[in-house]
Design a protein around this motif. Structure first.
Motif, PDB file in Angstrom:
ATOM      1  N   GLU A  53      15.551  -9.066 -21.080  1.00  0.00           N
ATOM      2  CA  GLU A  53      15.116 -10.405 -21.491  1.00  0.00           C
ATOM      3  C   GLU A  53      14.112 -10.406 -22.639  1.00  0.00           C
ATOM      4  OE1 GLU A  53      13.924 -12.688 -18.063  1.00  0.00           O
ATOM      5  OE2 GLU A  53      15.810 -12.253 -17.017  1.00  0.00           O
ATOM      6  N   GLU A  54      13.224  -9.456 -22.659  1.00  0.00           N
ATOM      7  CA  GLU A  54      12.188  -9.447 -23.688  1.00  0.00           C
ATOM      8  C   GLU A  54      12.571  -8.621 -24.917  1.00  0.00           C
ATOM      9  OE1 GLU A  54       9.426 -11.403 -23.505  1.00  0.00           O
ATOM     10  OE2 GLU A  54      10.250 -12.121 -21.590  1.00  0.00           O
ATOM     11  N   GLY A  61       0.797  -1.211   0.000  1.00  0.00           N
ATOM     12  CA  GLY A  61       0.000   0.000   0.000  1.00  0.00           C
ATOM     13  C   GLY A  61       0.833   1.267   0.000  1.00  0.00           C
ATOM     14  N   LEU A  62       2.134   1.148  -0.217  1.00  0.00           N
ATOM     15  CA  LEU A  62       3.009   2.314  -0.243  1.00  0.00           C
ATOM     16  C   LEU A  62       3.606   2.470  -1.633  1.00  0.00           C
ATOM     17  CD1 LEU A  62       4.869   1.597   3.090  1.00  0.00           C
ATOM     18  CD2 LEU A  62       2.957   3.142   2.745  1.00  0.00           C
ATOM     19  N   ILE A  63       3.829   3.676  -2.042  1.00  0.00           N
ATOM     20  CA  ILE A  63       4.302   3.940  -3.399  1.00  0.00           C
ATOM     21  C   ILE A  63       5.776   3.593  -3.593  1.00  0.00           C
ATOM     22  CG2 ILE A  63       4.887   6.370  -3.066  1.00  0.00           C
ATOM     23  CD1 ILE A  63       3.078   4.967  -6.113  1.00  0.00           C
ATOM     24  N   ALA A  64       6.624   3.805  -2.590  1.00  0.00           N
ATOM     25  CA  ALA A  64       8.061   3.563  -2.746  1.00  0.00           C
ATOM     26  C   ALA A  64       8.386   2.117  -3.129  1.00  0.00           C
ATOM     27  CB  ALA A  64       8.813   3.979  -1.488  1.00  0.00           C
ATOM     28  N   PRO A  65       7.824   1.109  -2.445  1.00  0.00           N
ATOM     29  CA  PRO A  65       8.109  -0.267  -2.878  1.00  0.00           C
ATOM     30  C   PRO A  65       7.612  -0.527  -4.304  1.00  0.00           C
ATOM     31  CG  PRO A  65       7.220  -0.293  -0.676  1.00  0.00           C
ATOM     32  CD  PRO A  65       7.078   1.116  -1.187  1.00  0.00           C
ATOM     33  N   GLY A  66       6.517   0.101  -4.693  1.00  0.00           N
ATOM     34  CA  GLY A  66       6.011  -0.045  -6.063  1.00  0.00           C
ATOM     35  C   GLY A  66       6.996   0.501  -7.080  1.00  0.00           C
ATOM     36  N   TYR A  67       7.600   1.642  -6.775  1.00  0.00           N
ATOM     37  CA  TYR A  67       8.621   2.204  -7.666  1.00  0.00           C
ATOM     38  C   TYR A  67       9.818   1.273  -7.774  1.00  0.00           C
ATOM     39  CZ  TYR A  67       6.311   6.809  -7.778  1.00  0.00           C
ATOM     40  OH  TYR A  67       5.446   7.834  -7.971  1.00  0.00           O
ATOM     41  N   ASP A  68      10.243   0.709  -6.632  1.00  0.00           N
ATOM     42  CA  ASP A  68      11.378  -0.221  -6.650  1.00  0.00           C
ATOM     43  C   ASP A  68      11.068  -1.444  -7.501  1.00  0.00           C
ATOM     44  OD1 ASP A  68      12.729   1.495  -4.954  1.00  0.00           O
ATOM     45  OD2 ASP A  68      12.352   0.303  -3.153  1.00  0.00           O
ATOM     46  N   MET A  69       9.879  -2.003  -7.317  1.00  0.00           N
ATOM     47  CA  MET A  69       9.479  -3.179  -8.092  1.00  0.00           C
ATOM     48  C   MET A  69       9.377  -2.846  -9.582  1.00  0.00           C
ATOM     49  SD  MET A  69       6.659  -5.099  -5.743  1.00  0.00           S
ATOM     50  CE  MET A  69       6.296  -4.052  -4.361  1.00  0.00           C
ATOM     51  N   ALA A  70       8.826  -1.680  -9.904  1.00  0.00           N
ATOM     52  CA  ALA A  70       8.701  -1.271 -11.311  1.00  0.00           C
ATOM     53  C   ALA A  70      10.075  -1.092 -11.957  1.00  0.00           C
ATOM     54  CB  ALA A  70       7.900   0.022 -11.420  1.00  0.00           C
ATOM     55  N   GLY A  71      11.034  -0.580 -11.201  1.00  0.00           N
ATOM     56  CA  GLY A  71      12.386  -0.417 -11.712  1.00  0.00           C
ATOM     57  C   GLY A  71      13.019  -1.755 -12.063  1.00  0.00           C
ATOM     58  N   VAL A  72      12.842  -2.745 -11.191  1.00  0.00           N
ATOM     59  CA  VAL A  72      13.364  -4.089 -11.452  1.00  0.00           C
ATOM     60  C   VAL A  72      12.664  -4.688 -12.666  1.00  0.00           C
ATOM     61  CG1 VAL A  72      13.489  -6.453 -10.558  1.00  0.00           C
ATOM     62  CG2 VAL A  72      14.064  -4.527  -9.070  1.00  0.00           C
ATOM     63  N   CYS A  73      11.352  -4.551 -12.707  1.00  0.00           N
ATOM     64  CA  CYS A  73      10.568  -5.103 -13.818  1.00  0.00           C
ATOM     65  C   CYS A  73      11.004  -4.499 -15.156  1.00  0.00           C
ATOM     66  CB  CYS A  73       9.088  -4.856 -13.576  1.00  0.00           C
ATOM     67  SG  CYS A  73       8.026  -5.511 -14.869  1.00  0.00           S
ATOM     68  N   SER A  74      11.193  -3.202 -15.189  1.00  0.00           N
ATOM     69  CA  SER A  74      11.573  -2.556 -16.447  1.00  0.00           C
ATOM     70  C   SER A  74      12.940  -3.037 -16.940  1.00  0.00           C
ATOM     71  CB  SER A  74      11.558  -1.035 -16.310  1.00  0.00           C
ATOM     72  OG  SER A  74      12.548  -0.600 -15.404  1.00  0.00           O
ATOM     73  N   LYS A  75      13.866  -3.267 -16.024  1.00  0.00           N
ATOM     74  CA  LYS A  75      15.186  -3.766 -16.411  1.00  0.00           C
ATOM     75  C   LYS A  75      15.104  -5.196 -16.934  1.00  0.00           C
ATOM     76  CE  LYS A  75      17.485  -0.710 -13.185  1.00  0.00           C
ATOM     77  NZ  LYS A  75      17.927  -0.589 -11.814  1.00  0.00           N
ATOM     78  N   VAL A  76      14.288  -6.023 -16.276  1.00  0.00           N
ATOM     79  CA  VAL A  76      14.134  -7.409 -16.717  1.00  0.00           C
ATOM     80  C   VAL A  76      13.505  -7.445 -18.105  1.00  0.00           C
ATOM     81  CG1 VAL A  76      12.912  -9.582 -16.279  1.00  0.00           C
ATOM     82  CG2 VAL A  76      14.065  -8.398 -14.400  1.00  0.00           C
ATOM     83  N   VAL A  77      12.454  -6.673 -18.316  1.00  0.00           N
ATOM     84  CA  VAL A  77      11.790  -6.636 -19.625  1.00  0.00           C
ATOM     85  C   VAL A  77      12.750  -6.116 -20.694  1.00  0.00           C
ATOM     86  CG1 VAL A  77       9.964  -5.500 -20.962  1.00  0.00           C
ATOM     87  CG2 VAL A  77       9.451  -6.462 -18.713  1.00  0.00           C
ATOM     88  N   ALA A  78      13.481  -5.059 -20.380  1.00  0.00           N
ATOM     89  CA  ALA A  78      14.414  -4.476 -21.360  1.00  0.00           C
ATOM     90  C   ALA A  78      15.473  -5.488 -21.779  1.00  0.00           C
ATOM     91  CB  ALA A  78      15.070  -3.225 -20.785  1.00  0.00           C
TER      92      ALA A  78
END
Length: 139
Positions: free
Chosen positions: A21-22, A2-19
């Motif tokens: 691997e995909e 329910g906090l924005i900071a962990p969401g930003y951290d997760m989105a940063g990891v996700c974007s790197k993985v997608v960039a």
């Protein structure tokens, strides 16, 4: 959480993985991106009441290196609990309700470390009880 900071951290990891691997982009990273957790400290205002938590605010019951100080003022609507190591030389975390004017200072002491006063109980009184207006309240 329910906090924005962990969401930003997760989105940063996700974007790197997608960039990498995909999309097959070479980002030149030494390690594979991974979300290893986030600082869940937060300061909120609920119905006009400041509420904040930071650091390790609920240490395990069997942790032998814990000492806590509590300020409970039901008439003023203020509750504060600061968690220290047993020696009182490190602020580990805390919970602030009603007056969180010194949240930024306490959060930095707990998360980044820093020198505590010789008597750590000096950190317990809320700014309003000390007649202090913290910088956070001015902005």
């Amino acid at each position: 959480y329910g906090l924005i900071a962990p969401g930003y951290d997760m989105a940063g990891v996700c974007s790197k993985v997608v960039a990498e691997e995909e999309l097959g982009l070479d980002l030149g990273l030494e390690d594979s991106p991974a979300f290893t957790g986030a600082d869940l400290s937060t300061k909120l205002k609920l119905l006009g009441c400041d509420v904040a938590s930071f650091g390790e605010n609920q240490p395990p019951a069997d942790d032998p290196d814990v000492s806590s100080l509590v300020w409970n003022d039901p008439l003023g609507g203020i509750y504060r609990k600061l968690i220290f190591n047993k020696a009182g030389t490190k602020l580990r975390g805390g919970i602030l309700v009603g007056d969180a004017g010194d949240y930024t200072k306490l959060h930095a002491l707990a998360v980044k470390g820093g020198e505590l006063p010789e008597n750590p109980s000096l950190l317990l009184a809320p700014p309003s009880a000390r007649g202090v207006v913290e910088e956070e309240e001015l902005s």
